[in-house]
Design a protein around this motif. Structure first.
Motif, PDB file in Angstrom:
ATOM      1  N   ALA A 247       0.831  -1.207   0.000  1.00 25.45           N
ATOM      2  CA  ALA A 247       0.000   0.000   0.000  1.00 25.45           C
ATOM      3  C   ALA A 247       0.866   1.257   0.000  1.00 25.45           C
ATOM      4  N   LYS A 248       1.940   1.256   0.764  1.00 21.83           N
ATOM      5  CA  LYS A 248       2.840   2.410   0.811  1.00 21.83           C
ATOM      6  C   LYS A 248       3.497   2.626  -0.542  1.00 21.83           C
TER       7      LYS A 248
ATOM      8  N   ASP B  94       0.976   4.145  -2.863  1.00 21.69           N
ATOM      9  CA  ASP B  94       0.757   5.558  -2.548  1.00 21.69           C
ATOM     10  C   ASP B  94       1.879   6.442  -3.057  1.00 21.69           C
ATOM     11  N   GLU B  95       3.104   5.925  -2.992  1.00 17.62           N
ATOM     12  CA  GLU B  95       4.255   6.704  -3.422  1.00 17.62           C
ATOM     13  C   GLU B  95       4.423   6.695  -4.936  1.00 17.62           C
TER      14      GLU B  95
ATOM     15  N   THR C 128      -1.644  -4.211  -7.188  1.00 18.74           N
ATOM     16  CA  THR C 128      -3.015  -4.039  -6.694  1.00 18.74           C
ATOM     17  C   THR C 128      -3.712  -5.394  -6.563  1.00 18.74           C
TER      18      THR C 128
END
Length: 95
Positions: free
Chosen positions: A43-44, A47-48, A59
């Motif tokens: 997830a990080k 996001d980045e 995903t």
């Protein structure tokens, strides 16, 4: 090293959070700890920003990990719904 906070639950209720990394969870944590650390890492990264070639696979894996965590959580409950949710699907016979 990517670190995240995980919440520990005891019989008395929530305990203080502790810091757990992916390597630490792999070495000495539970399967759920490892899945949670992998989920948070993916997830990080999403996001980045990730290269477009990696977006679909990350995903998809994120959603698979979420389902695995939910299955572990459902199995840890003692009600009939939790038991049914943690039971894998049977193979469907070919016609």
């Amino acid at each position: 090293l990517f670190l995240f906070y995980t919440r520990l639950i005891s019989k008395g209720g929530p305990m203080p959070r502790r810091l757990v990394g992916v390597a630490s969870a792999a070495r000495s944590g539970t399967a759920r700890d490892l899945l949670v650390s992998m989920r948070d890492l993916i997830a990080k990264q999403l996001d980045e920003g990730v290269p477009p070639r990696d977006l679909a696979s990350l995903t998809k894996r994120l959603m698979e990990i979420r389902k695995e965590i939910e299955a572990i959580d459902a199995a840890s409950t003692s009600d009939a719904i939790g038991g049914a949710a943690s039971t894998p699907d049977a193979a469907w016979p070919a016609a």
